[in-house]
Design an enzyme around this catalytic site. Structure first.
Site, PDB file in Angstrom:
ATOM      1  N   TRP A 101      51.004  72.710  25.004  1.00 54.95           N
ATOM      2  CA  TRP A 101      51.314  72.495  26.427  1.00 54.95           C
ATOM      3  C   TRP A 101      51.616  73.800  27.139  1.00 54.95           C
ATOM      4  O   TRP A 101      51.260  73.975  28.307  1.00 54.95           O
ATOM      5  CB  TRP A 101      52.423  71.458  26.603  1.00 54.95           C
ATOM      6  N   ASP A 171      59.143  72.863  31.574  1.00 54.22           N
ATOM      7  CA  ASP A 171      58.381  71.615  31.470  1.00 54.22           C
ATOM      8  C   ASP A 171      59.120  70.671  30.515  1.00 54.22           C
ATOM      9  O   ASP A 171      58.948  70.746  29.302  1.00 54.22           O
ATOM     10  CB  ASP A 171      56.971  71.921  30.951  1.00 54.22           C
ATOM     11  N   LYS A 195      56.836  59.701  29.085  1.00 52.18           N
ATOM     12  CA  LYS A 195      57.453  59.825  27.767  1.00 52.18           C
ATOM     13  C   LYS A 195      58.865  59.238  27.785  1.00 52.18           C
ATOM     14  O   LYS A 195      59.126  58.286  27.081  1.00 52.18           O
ATOM     15  CB  LYS A 195      57.495  61.291  27.328  1.00 52.18           C
TER      16      LYS A 195
END
Ligand code: PLP
Length: 359
Positions: A101, A171, A195
């Site tokens: 990511w 993030d 999530k």
């Protein structure tokens, strides 16, 4: 029959939330309509939106120095929105590379600014986080960006980097609300909802007010933090159903006892799973112990040829979505807030039994 769903995202939701949503689905709040059928400008929906923000601020301890925004385009949209809002063309921005990511965030930022990668964990195969003392932004950086939890690699920071006077951007997609965090250390926190916060389709952005209002020319208005803040994230039609569901998830987190309770529960879940992996040479986890994620636990079988059998038998036992990310293979259990301890126990019992039969 509900299964235990270990998917990395979209991920399992709290059953109580799903049941409440079902209960209210066709006649929400006495309106004779579902929440997805009412105007986002209606008093009733504006109250839902505001309550979600209030709850989020209370849970995370977000002060009035920050805007709380509910945006679209996911965390991936923010990979672009962050440099567009916080840096001008040609400005230097610093990124930490801890895996998949981070790399996506870096790739997108390179289209908008001069990216300096100030730490890169390639040497360990992205199984570590940088040493806290070695981490600092490049001179003149507009911000330092990092990924507190790498969802694919299962690598999590156990500390908040010290960026000095440089704004710290993070993030939090796969670890938001998993434990208390000192929001004041950050200038910007963002997280796709799917999530730990709710369903896909909505992205949380918490940004210091003094950093909003400097978006470069050409920034789409829906991604301009100041414009969205001025419109209470309703410059256009927001994802109302997702926003409502995030609100229900936040209520649920409060009922569990807030973030200290979530942290205790998540720690217990992770410890139980890592212990099962560590106890036996049949299973292994590739991540350095100090960097192991509480949320995403990748693991390998000593005999990788048994993986398909493991996955099939797990599915038959009601344990689903345990395959590793397609880019890395192996196995992975995502054990976000909504995964109960019973789900992890069902998994570790299954793992021990599987080893007994196939080890
Ligand atoms: C899932 C995830 C993303 C991508 O989120 P989208 O909402 O699909 O754009 C980004 N970063 C991390 C850490 C993630 O876990």
């Amino acid at each position: 029959m509900r299964v235990f769903n270990f998917a990395a995202g979209p991920a399992t939701m709290p059953l109580e939330v799903l049941e409440q949503a079902r209960e209210e689905l066709t006649d929400w709040s006495g309106s004779g309509m579902s929440v997805m059928e009412v105007s986002h400008r209606s008093k009733a929906f504006v109250a839902v939106a505001a309550a979600a923000e209030t709850r989020l601020r209370r849970l995370l301890g977000v002060s009035d120095d920050y805007h709380v925004l509910f945006l679209q385009g996911g965390a991936t949209g923010q990979f672009a929105a962050i440099p567009m809002n916080l840096a001008g063309p040609g400005d230097t921005v610093s990124y930490v590379n801890t895996g998949a990511w981070s790399k996506k965030a870096i790739g997108e930022a390179r289209r908008f600014a001069e990216v300096e990668v100030v730490a890169d964990e390639a040497a360990s195969g992205y199984s570590t986080v940088p040493d806290a003392t070695s981490l600092s932004p490049a001179p003149g950086s507009r911000y330092l960006h990092y990924t507190p939890n790498e969802t694919i690699g299962g690598v999590e920071f156990g500390y908040v980097p010290d960026a000095g006077d440089v704004p710290l951007v993070a993030d939090f997609s796969s670890t938001i609300l998993s434990r208390p965090v000192d929001v004041d250390r950050f200038s910007l926190i963002y997280a796709g909802a799917q999530k730990n916060l709710g369903p896909a389709g909505i992205c949380l952005v918490i940004v210091r007010k003094d950093l909003a209002g400097q978006a470069r020319d050409g920034t789409p208005m829906v991604w301009d933090y100041a414009q969205m803040a001025a419109a209470d994230s309703m410059l256009n039609t927001p994802p109302t159903l997702a926003w409502y569901l995030v609100g229900l998830v936040l209520e649920w987190v409060e009922r569990q006892g807030g973030l200290p309770a979530m942290a205790a529960r998540n720690r217990a879940k992770a410890e139980q799973l890592y212990t099962t992996i560590e106890e036996s040479p049949f299973y292994s986890n590739p991540v350095a112990p100090a960097a192991r994620s509480w949320m995403n636990v990748p693991f390998l079988l000593a005999d990788s040829a048994l993986e398909p059998t493991f996955l099939t038998e797990a599915r038959e036992a009601g344990l689903v979505n345990l395959e590793g990310h397609r880019s890395v293979g192996g196995l992975r259990a995502s054990i976000y807030n909504a995964m109960p301890l019973e789900g992890v126990t069902a998994l570790t019992d299954f793992m021990k039994e599987f080893e007994r039969r196939h080890g």
